[in-house]
Write a protein that holds these residues in place. Structure first.
Motif, PDB file in Angstrom:
ATOM      1  N   VAL A   1       0.837  -1.197   0.000  1.00 47.13           N
ATOM      2  CA  VAL A   1       0.000   0.000   0.000  1.00 47.13           C
ATOM      3  C   VAL A   1       0.873   1.249   0.000  1.00 47.13           C
ATOM      4  O   VAL A   1       1.971   1.261   0.566  1.00 47.13           O
ATOM      5  CB  VAL A   1      -0.935   0.010   1.221  1.00 47.13           C
ATOM      6  N   VAL A   2       0.361   2.302  -0.640  1.00 44.19           N
ATOM      7  CA  VAL A   2       0.977   3.628  -0.598  1.00 44.19           C
ATOM      8  C   VAL A   2      -0.070   4.561  -0.013  1.00 44.19           C
ATOM      9  O   VAL A   2      -1.152   4.728  -0.583  1.00 44.19           O
ATOM     10  CB  VAL A   2       1.426   4.088  -1.994  1.00 44.19           C
ATOM     11  N   VAL A   3       0.236   5.165   1.132  1.00 46.94           N
ATOM     12  CA  VAL A   3      -0.767   5.802   1.973  1.00 46.94           C
ATOM     13  C   VAL A   3      -0.359   7.241   2.292  1.00 46.94           C
ATOM     14  O   VAL A   3       0.812   7.521   2.567  1.00 46.94           O
ATOM     15  CB  VAL A   3      -0.943   4.999   3.285  1.00 46.94           C
ATOM     16  N   ASN A   4      -1.353   8.122   2.288  1.00 45.28           N
ATOM     17  CA  ASN A   4      -1.136   9.503   2.708  1.00 45.28           C
ATOM     18  C   ASN A   4      -0.637   9.536   4.154  1.00 45.28           C
ATOM     19  O   ASN A   4      -1.271   8.984   5.048  1.00 45.28           O
ATOM     20  CB  ASN A   4      -2.448  10.281   2.585  1.00 45.28           C
ATOM     21  N   ARG A   5       0.466  10.209   4.377  1.00 45.52           N
ATOM     22  CA  ARG A   5       1.053  10.255   5.710  1.00 45.52           C
ATOM     23  C   ARG A   5       0.115  10.891   6.731  1.00 45.52           C
ATOM     24  O   ARG A   5       0.209  10.634   7.930  1.00 45.52           O
ATOM     25  CB  ARG A   5       2.379  11.025   5.684  1.00 45.52           C
TER      26      ARG A   5
ATOM     27  N   VAL B   1       5.444   5.194  -4.991  1.00 52.01           N
ATOM     28  CA  VAL B   1       4.819   4.062  -5.674  1.00 52.01           C
ATOM     29  C   VAL B   1       5.867   3.158  -6.298  1.00 52.01           C
ATOM     30  O   VAL B   1       5.818   1.922  -6.158  1.00 52.01           O
ATOM     31  CB  VAL B   1       3.809   4.558  -6.720  1.00 52.01           C
ATOM     32  N   LEU B   2       6.832   3.732  -6.999  1.00 55.94           N
ATOM     33  CA  LEU B   2       7.850   2.908  -7.647  1.00 55.94           C
ATOM     34  C   LEU B   2       8.672   2.139  -6.614  1.00 55.94           C
ATOM     35  O   LEU B   2       9.015   0.969  -6.824  1.00 55.94           O
ATOM     36  CB  LEU B   2       8.760   3.783  -8.509  1.00 55.94           C
ATOM     37  N   GLY B   3       9.002   2.775  -5.488  1.00 55.82           N
ATOM     38  CA  GLY B   3       9.740   2.076  -4.444  1.00 55.82           C
ATOM     39  C   GLY B   3       8.953   0.945  -3.832  1.00 55.82           C
ATOM     40  O   GLY B   3       9.501  -0.117  -3.511  1.00 55.82           O
ATOM     41  N   THR B   4       7.646   1.142  -3.692  1.00 61.11           N
ATOM     42  CA  THR B   4       6.794   0.102  -3.113  1.00 61.11           C
ATOM     43  C   THR B   4       6.644  -1.071  -4.063  1.00 61.11           C
ATOM     44  O   THR B   4       6.740  -2.237  -3.667  1.00 61.11           O
ATOM     45  CB  THR B   4       5.421   0.690  -2.768  1.00 61.11           C
ATOM     46  N   ILE B   5       6.418  -0.774  -5.339  1.00 60.60           N
ATOM     47  CA  ILE B   5       6.256  -1.847  -6.327  1.00 60.60           C
ATOM     48  C   ILE B   5       7.545  -2.656  -6.460  1.00 60.60           C
ATOM     49  O   ILE B   5       7.512  -3.879  -6.655  1.00 60.60           O
ATOM     50  CB  ILE B   5       5.827  -1.246  -7.681  1.00 60.60           C
ATOM     51  N   GLY B   6       8.689  -2.004  -6.320  1.00 59.36           N
ATOM     52  CA  GLY B   6       9.961  -2.697  -6.490  1.00 59.36           C
ATOM     53  C   GLY B   6      10.466  -3.408  -5.247  1.00 59.36           C
ATOM     54  O   GLY B   6      11.476  -4.104  -5.304  1.00 59.36           O
ATOM     55  N   ALA B   7       9.787  -3.236  -4.111  1.00 55.59           N
ATOM     56  CA  ALA B   7      10.261  -3.823  -2.862  1.00 55.59           C
ATOM     57  C   ALA B   7       9.711  -5.232  -2.680  1.00 55.59           C
ATOM     58  O   ALA B   7       8.700  -5.610  -3.262  1.00 55.59           O
ATOM     59  CB  ALA B   7       9.837  -2.947  -1.681  1.00 55.59           C
ATOM     60  N   THR B   8      10.407  -5.999  -1.873  1.00 57.53           N
ATOM     61  CA  THR B   8       9.910  -7.318  -1.468  1.00 57.53           C
ATOM     62  C   THR B   8       9.693  -7.271   0.036  1.00 57.53           C
ATOM     63  O   THR B   8      10.644  -7.203   0.801  1.00 57.53           O
ATOM     64  CB  THR B   8      10.916  -8.416  -1.833  1.00 57.53           C
ATOM     65  N   GLY B   9       8.454  -7.296   0.444  1.00 53.90           N
ATOM     66  CA  GLY B   9       8.150  -7.119   1.850  1.00 53.90           C
ATOM     67  C   GLY B   9       7.495  -8.326   2.481  1.00 53.90           C
ATOM     68  O   GLY B   9       8.101  -9.082   3.211  1.00 53.90           O
ATOM     69  N   GLY B  10       6.242  -8.548   2.159  1.00 51.95           N
ATOM     70  CA  GLY B  10       5.447  -9.589   2.795  1.00 51.95           C
ATOM     71  C   GLY B  10       4.291  -9.010   3.559  1.00 51.95           C
ATOM     72  O   GLY B  10       4.161  -9.237   4.770  1.00 51.95           O
ATOM     73  N   PRO B  11       3.446  -8.209   2.872  1.00 56.13           N
ATOM     74  CA  PRO B  11       2.330  -7.571   3.578  1.00 56.13           C
ATOM     75  C   PRO B  11       1.412  -8.550   4.294  1.00 56.13           C
ATOM     76  O   PRO B  11       1.002  -8.300   5.429  1.00 56.13           O
ATOM     77  CB  PRO B  11       1.585  -6.831   2.450  1.00 56.13           C
ATOM     78  N   ARG B  12       1.099  -9.650   3.667  1.00 54.57           N
ATOM     79  CA  ARG B  12       0.165 -10.599   4.275  1.00 54.57           C
ATOM     80  C   ARG B  12       0.766 -11.225   5.537  1.00 54.57           C
ATOM     81  O   ARG B  12       0.083 -11.337   6.562  1.00 54.57           O
ATOM     82  CB  ARG B  12      -0.221 -11.688   3.272  1.00 54.57           C
ATOM     83  N   SER B  13       2.028 -11.599   5.462  1.00 55.43           N
ATOM     84  CA  SER B  13       2.663 -12.202   6.632  1.00 55.43           C
ATOM     85  C   SER B  13       2.684 -11.222   7.792  1.00 55.43           C
ATOM     86  O   SER B  13       2.439 -11.606   8.950  1.00 55.43           O
ATOM     87  CB  SER B  13       4.085 -12.650   6.294  1.00 55.43           C
ATOM     88  N   TRP B  14       2.964  -9.943   7.500  1.00 57.80           N
ATOM     89  CA  TRP B  14       3.001  -8.955   8.565  1.00 57.80           C
ATOM     90  C   TRP B  14       1.610  -8.763   9.179  1.00 57.80           C
ATOM     91  O   TRP B  14       1.470  -8.757  10.404  1.00 57.80           O
ATOM     92  CB  TRP B  14       3.518  -7.607   8.045  1.00 57.80           C
TER      93      TRP B  14
END
Length: 313
Positions: A221-225, A252-265
Motif C-alpha cells: 500500500v501507498v498511503v497519505n502520511r 509508488v515505484l519504491g513500493t512496487i519494487g520492494a519485497t516485503g510480505g504484507p500478508r505475513s506482517w
C-alpha cells in the motif's frame, strides 16, 4: 470506513457469537430510530465503549449534541495522538474495526483460484488501484482532489496502468487512468489482488478496511502520511507513505519494487483473534465479571426483535 447494517452500533460477542453486555458506538447517533435503539440497549443493561470508525468521530463537525465522553466508558481508537480527538476519561486501546479483517477469509489463494475460473476483464487489471466513490461525501473522505492529481502524474511519468474503482464523475477524462463503477466485494478483492499496489490518499478515513484487505491479499500500500487511521499498517514490510504530488511517484515505484510480505506482517499482528484479545483486555478492565474468553468479536447490531403478528407464534 463505510458504515453498513447496524450503524452506529456493534454488539460485542464471544468467539462463538454469544452476546455480551457491551455495545460499541462507532458513529454519531443522529436519527430518531438510532436514538430509540440506544435507549433500548441501555434499558437491556448494555454498557458502551466508543470506536473511531467514522471520519473524526467523536470530534466536532457532527450535528449531534450527545456527550460521548459520558456515554462511552472507554475507546477503541485509530489516532496517533488520541488526546487531540478523544474525551479524557476512560481507558483507550489502539484498535480499528479494520484490524478484525480475517486473513482466512481474505486469502489471495482463494482469489487467484476464482480468477482462473473467471478471468478479470482486461480493463480491470492495473498496476495501481485506487478505490474512491461517486458521492460527494465519499470523494471528500477518499480525498479525490489529491488522488486525481497524483494518479495523473503516475500515469504520465511511469507508464503504470492506473485504475480508479467506484470512480467519481470526470475520472474517465484523466489521461492514462482507467475507471470503473462500484464493484461487488468479491470482484473488488479480485481487482486489488491483481494489482501491484493499492493507492490510498485519504486523510479523513478512520478505519480503512480496504487497506487491511489489500495487505491480506499480499498487495502493498501507498498511503497519505496524514491519514487519520490506517497509518499503523504502513512499514517496511507493507508499503510506504507519501506526502503529496511531488513524492508520489518515488513512493509508488519504491513500493512496487520492494519485497516485503504484507500478508505475513498483517497476519502476525492483526486479525479477529488478535484484535479481539486487545478489546477484551480493555473491557475486562471495566467489567471484571466478563466470562473467561480468549477474545471477543464485533457484530452488527441486529436491532430490536421483530414482534409477531397477533395470533401467531
Amino acid at each position: 470506513m463505510d458504515l453498513a447494517a447496524g450503524a452506529p452500533f456493534l454488539r460485542v460477542t464471544g468467539p462463538g457469537g454469544e452476546p455480551l453486555p457491551w455495545v460499541v458506538v462507532r458513529a454519531p447517533v443522529v436519527t430518531r430510530a438510532q436514538h430509540v435503539r440506544l435507549h433500548h440497549l441501555a434499558d437491556e443493561g448494555c454498557r458502551f465503549v466508543g470506536a473511531t470508525s467514522h471520519r473524526g468521530f467523536p470530534g466536532a463537525g457532527f450535528r449531534d449534541e450527545r456527550d460521548y465522553g459520558l456515554l462511552c466508558e472507554g475507546w477503541l481508537h485509530c489516532f496517533r495522538d488520541p488526546d487531540r480527538f478523544l474525551p479524557p476519561n476512560g481507558p483507550r486501546v489502539l484498535v480499528s474495526e479494520s484490524d478484525f479483517t480475517d486473513p482466512l477469509r481474505v486469502d489471495p489463494r482463494r482469489i487467484h483460484r476464482r480468477q482462473v475460473a473467471h478471468a478479470l476483464p482486461a480493463e480491470l487489471v492495473a498496476d495501481v488501484v485506487h478505490v474512491s466513490g461517486a458521492e460527494p461525501w465519499r470523494q471528500e473522505a477518499k480525498n479525490w482532489p489529491l488522488a486525481a492529481r497524483c494518479l495523473r502524474r503516475l500515469a504520465a511519468e511511469t507508464g503504470l496502468r492506473v485504475l480508479v474503482v467506484d470512480a467519481p464523475p470526470g475520472a474517465g477524462s484523466l489521461p492514462g487512468v482507467g475507471s470503473s463503477g462500484p464493484l461487488e466485494w468479491p470482484s473488488l478483492l479480485a481487482v486489488i489482488a491483481a494489482a501491484r499496489c493499492l493507492f490510498v490518499p485519504a486523510v479523513l478515513d478512520a478505519s480503512p478496511r480496504v487497506l487491511a484487505e489489500a495487505l491480506c491479499l499480499d498487495v502493498p500500500v501507498v498511503v497519505n502520511r496524514s491519514i487519520l487511521g490506517g497509518w499503523q499498517y504502513v512499514n517496511a514490510f507493507t508499503g510506504a507513505f507519501f506526502d503529496g504530488v511531488d513524492d508520489v511517484v518515488p513512493a509508488v515505484l519504491g513500493t512496487i519494487g520492494a519485497t516485503g510480505g504484507p500478508r505475513s506482517w498483517f497476519t502476525a499482528h492483526h486479525g479477529p483473534a488478535r484484535a479481539g484479545a486487545r478489546v477484551l483486555r480493555l473491557l475486562r478492565s471495566l467489567d471484571p465479571s466478563l466470562p473467561a474468553l480468549s477474545h471477543v468479536l464485533l457484530a452488527p447490531d441486529p436491532g430490536p426483535p421483530k414482534r409477531s403478528a397477533p395470533g401467531t407464534r
